[in-house]
Write an enzyme that holds these catalytic residues in place. Sequence first.
Site, short mmCIF file in Angstrom:
data_model
loop_
_atom_site.label_atom_id
_atom_site.label_comp_id
_atom_site.label_asym_id
_atom_site.label_seq_id
_atom_site.Cartn_x
_atom_site.Cartn_y
_atom_site.Cartn_z
N TYR A 42 4.49 5.30 -18.46
CA TYR A 42 5.55 4.55 -17.81
C TYR A 42 6.08 3.46 -18.76
O TYR A 42 7.28 3.31 -18.96
CB TYR A 42 5.03 3.92 -16.51
CG TYR A 42 6.02 2.98 -15.87
CD1 TYR A 42 6.99 3.47 -14.99
CD2 TYR A 42 6.00 1.61 -16.14
CE1 TYR A 42 7.93 2.61 -14.42
CE2 TYR A 42 6.92 0.76 -15.57
CZ TYR A 42 7.88 1.25 -14.71
OH TYR A 42 8.79 0.41 -14.14
N SER A 88 12.19 -14.95 15.41
CA SER A 88 10.76 -14.62 15.38
C SER A 88 10.44 -13.80 16.62
O SER A 88 11.34 -13.39 17.35
CB SER A 88 9.92 -15.89 15.30
OG SER A 88 10.21 -16.68 16.41
N GLU A 119 4.70 -0.61 15.17
CA GLU A 119 4.46 -0.61 13.73
C GLU A 119 3.58 -1.79 13.36
O GLU A 119 3.48 -2.77 14.11
CB GLU A 119 5.78 -0.64 12.95
CG GLU A 119 6.64 -1.84 13.23
CD GLU A 119 8.08 -1.65 12.75
OE1 GLU A 119 8.40 -2.23 11.72
OE2 GLU A 119 8.86 -0.93 13.40
N LYS A 121 2.04 -5.10 11.98
CA LYS A 121 2.57 -6.42 11.69
C LYS A 121 1.84 -6.94 10.46
O LYS A 121 0.67 -7.33 10.52
CB LYS A 121 2.36 -7.35 12.89
CG LYS A 121 3.02 -8.70 12.72
CD LYS A 121 2.97 -9.46 14.04
CE LYS A 121 3.76 -10.76 13.99
NZ LYS A 121 3.53 -11.61 12.85
N ASP A 123 0.84 -9.33 7.44
CA ASP A 123 0.74 -10.77 7.34
C ASP A 123 1.29 -11.24 6.00
O ASP A 123 0.59 -11.30 5.00
CB ASP A 123 -0.73 -11.16 7.47
CG ASP A 123 -0.87 -12.50 8.13
OD1 ASP A 123 0.16 -13.10 8.47
OD2 ASP A 123 -2.01 -12.95 8.30
N TYR A 230 11.38 -3.37 7.50
CA TYR A 230 11.27 -3.10 8.94
C TYR A 230 12.59 -3.12 9.71
O TYR A 230 12.59 -2.91 10.91
CB TYR A 230 10.22 -4.00 9.61
CG TYR A 230 10.43 -5.49 9.47
CD1 TYR A 230 11.54 -6.11 10.05
CD2 TYR A 230 9.50 -6.27 8.80
CE1 TYR A 230 11.72 -7.47 9.94
CE2 TYR A 230 9.68 -7.65 8.68
CZ TYR A 230 10.79 -8.24 9.25
OH TYR A 230 10.97 -9.59 9.14
N LYS A 318 -0.87 -9.51 19.02
CA LYS A 318 -1.65 -10.12 17.94
C LYS A 318 -3.14 -9.82 18.09
O LYS A 318 -3.70 -9.92 19.19
CB LYS A 318 -1.46 -11.64 17.97
CG LYS A 318 -0.02 -12.06 17.78
CD LYS A 318 0.30 -12.29 16.33
CE LYS A 318 -0.20 -13.64 15.94
NZ LYS A 318 0.60 -14.28 14.91
N CYS A 412 -39.94 -27.14 -0.90
CA CYS A 412 -39.65 -26.15 0.13
C CYS A 412 -39.63 -26.83 1.50
O CYS A 412 -40.59 -27.51 1.87
CB CYS A 412 -40.70 -25.05 0.10
SG CYS A 412 -40.55 -23.91 1.48
N CYS A 415 -42.88 -25.28 3.54
CA CYS A 415 -44.28 -25.51 3.17
C CYS A 415 -44.47 -26.69 2.22
O CYS A 415 -45.59 -27.04 1.90
CB CYS A 415 -44.87 -24.24 2.55
SG CYS A 415 -44.28 -23.93 0.87
N CYS A 430 -38.76 -21.13 -3.55
CA CYS A 430 -40.04 -21.78 -3.32
C CYS A 430 -41.07 -20.93 -4.05
O CYS A 430 -41.15 -19.72 -3.83
CB CYS A 430 -40.35 -21.82 -1.83
SG CYS A 430 -42.08 -22.16 -1.49
N CYS A 435 -46.35 -19.48 0.99
CA CYS A 435 -45.33 -20.14 1.81
C CYS A 435 -45.15 -19.37 3.13
O CYS A 435 -44.85 -18.18 3.12
CB CYS A 435 -44.00 -20.20 1.07
SG CYS A 435 -42.66 -20.83 2.08
S1 IVH Z 1 10.41 -7.39 13.32
C1 IVH Z 1 13.37 -10.09 15.53
N1 IVH Z 1 8.49 -5.96 12.22
O1 IVH Z 1 6.42 -11.14 11.96
C2 IVH Z 1 12.28 -9.29 15.04
N2 IVH Z 1 8.43 -8.32 11.98
O2 IVH Z 1 6.24 -13.08 14.19
C3 IVH Z 1 12.03 -9.50 13.61
N3 IVH Z 1 6.56 -9.15 10.66
O3 IVH Z 1 9.26 -13.04 11.22
C4 IVH Z 1 10.72 -9.09 13.16
N4 IVH Z 1 5.68 -7.19 10.21
O4 IVH Z 1 7.96 -11.95 9.29
C5 IVH Z 1 9.00 -7.19 12.45
N5 IVH Z 1 6.87 -4.60 11.27
C6 IVH Z 1 7.39 -5.82 11.49
C7 IVH Z 1 6.76 -6.97 10.97
C8 IVH Z 1 7.32 -8.22 11.25
C9 IVH Z 1 5.57 -8.49 10.04
C10 IVH Z 1 6.72 -10.62 10.70
C11 IVH Z 1 8.11 -11.10 10.39
C12 IVH Z 1 8.54 -11.90 11.58
C13 IVH Z 1 7.24 -12.27 12.19
C14 IVH Z 1 7.39 -12.53 13.66
#
Ligand code: IVH
Length: 673
Positions: A42, A88, A119, A121, A123, A230, A318, A412, A415, A430, A435
């Site tokens: 590559y 959010s 799907e 979530k 982090d 996403y 969650k 120790c 003991c 020890c 012991c």
């Molecule tokens: S959809 C309005 N899909 O989670 C909906 N969010 O707590 C927009 N996140 O701000 C979010 N994986 O940063 C969506 N498969 C997923 C996600 C995802 C992680 C995060 C994203 C969002 C936060 C909401």
Amino acid sequence: MATLPFDTTDLGREVGRLRDELRRHEELYYVRDSPEISDAEYDALLRRLQQLEEQHPELVTPDSPTQRVGGRPAEGFAEYVHHRPMLSLDNSYNLEDLRAFDERCRRLADNRRLEYVAELKIDGLSISLHYQDGVLARGVTRGDGRRGEDVTQNVRTIKSIPLKFREAGAAELEVRGEAYLSRKNFERLNAEQDEAERTRFANPRNAAAGTIRQHDSRIVHARRLDLFAYDVFAAEDRKPFASHWEALEWLAGAGFRVSPRALCPTVEEVIAFCNKMETERDQLAYEIDGVVVKVNSTALQEEFGATNKSPRWAIAYKYPARQATTQVHDIIVQVGRTGALTPVAILEPVQLAGTTVARATLHNEDEIKRLDVRLGDWVLIEKSGEIIPKILQVVHAKRTGAEQVFEMPRQCPVCGGLVSRPEGEVVSRCVAADCPAQLKAQLLHFASRRAMRIEGLGEALAEQLIEKQMARDYADLYSLTPEQIAGLERKAEKSAANLMAQIEASKERGLTALLFGLDIRHVGERTAGILARHFRSLDNLSRATIEELDAIPEIGLTVAQSVRDWFDDAGNLALCERLRAAGIKTELAGGEANETRDEKFANLTFVLTGKLETLTRDEAATLIEVRGGRVSSSVSKKTDYVVAGDDAGSKLDKARALGVQVIDEEQFKEMLD
Ligand code: IVH
């Protein structure tokens, strides 16, 4: 400089070909995890393209794979107002919440067809990517949801973000996704932080968030962020697909990484997906904090709308948090079987990943120094998977000055014996041979389930036996009388009789259990089994030379040396003699011997890779070994079979390259019968 043997059109064509080729390999590597060429190949392609572009700067385009890392550090980031806010999600922490969400959606859908997409979530942190005519034009952080920062330079370094779509799309598109650091890259980053004596990152999310706002895109490049896409929007904030599922399919086709997902006709299927992924959570290459559930139909999404904070058509389910902060009330020191002193933090109890955590091991003196944890400190703790909780870092902001530095005891704590920490070692021990703490831990190990299984011999009883000098070693257990036991506190006659029966029964546990129970350094349960089947009696093993031991596949020099050392000790030999005199089976038992008689896999070498569905690696290894086969950790021409599970990586590639036969779990199980 030599001129190139091309006219400009030829050159243009070669540059185009190289770019296509590089893009294809980037996608195979960063998005599909299935590289076709080595890193070196590559790099050679990339260097060739760089060379051509240097010689003909007029051919450089912003979507060229050479343009991922900008040279100049950015000065601060420009503010950017999102076309449509980055909302959010509402959170739910239990299945009732999910069912309530489903009921609300069904009410709003009013008998129209309603499906969900579930799907993972991830982090990390959300990013918005703007494409013009299929070419990445801008990358923006979420910011406060309305305004973010233009981090285009940094986003360009993320190799799982295509600089150019593989498939044609609309003239203007916005792709949203989650930028994150894989566990592997997170660990590598923290190792580098350690090396440079910089503060570690607490988790991949913090590390990713800190990285995207770096002013030097070369640093971002080196840290290797990834992105899961996403969502996708067209101009005028329109969603270009009739369903979310189709949007995700298109994203995958355009060259994005899209997280594992399921199309769910009912909430029960959503729940099944949530539960399944929770059990698989630790096997993923990245950290997730839950599952996002979205209404599939774009029309319904638009109709349900959003509050000013979050859409009504989606919810985050969650998983229990794995990190928490709490206070260190005390640091106590435990003494183990080998006399090792282990400091343990006593914590203000907190709920973590479904259990109450009240203590965390601090391992040794160096670990305490590294963390600089003091009595009274607030600490961030983590509990992941089956692993016991650990302290990640001190919350320095909460220090009051009243915290006290911990000193490892010089004597120790059990003991009073001398504590020694030899030069170059991390463990303090020890050194007192008598012991009681060591003896107690040894007795408990000898009596434990996977060793001699003497049920009823717990902490309290072990302590009393030692205190009353009824047991100076584990062989003494076999000369206890029912009267002696009944005389102990809280041991009534009946339970004394039970314990005697357990002790008696333990004599028949077999050679593997005995060898494991003896507590020879480096001899765990599996090694004990291998030694038992090979030497067939304690006597034979006690006479084995280092060369004989080392010649056994799976037994390395460290184990060989440790076994030899153990049997060279006169006290240990006397102990064996007393065990034999007490009537303990020191030869391979019928059941154990049977296992070696099956020679189905004799002379066959297996390599296990990836995650198997119904077996753990250890189980699979045992199934191979009891059939006379060998398990190796690396693939070579001598490998007969590679058993590949999910997410099998480089070993699978190597097997294919060498033409080694690859089988799946199903085929493996067929071979067993
Ligand atoms: S959809 C309005 N899909 O989670 C909906 N969010 O707590 C927009 N996140 O701000 C979010 N994986 O940063 C969506 N498969 C997923 C996600 C995802 C992680 C995060 C994203 C969002 C936060 C909401």
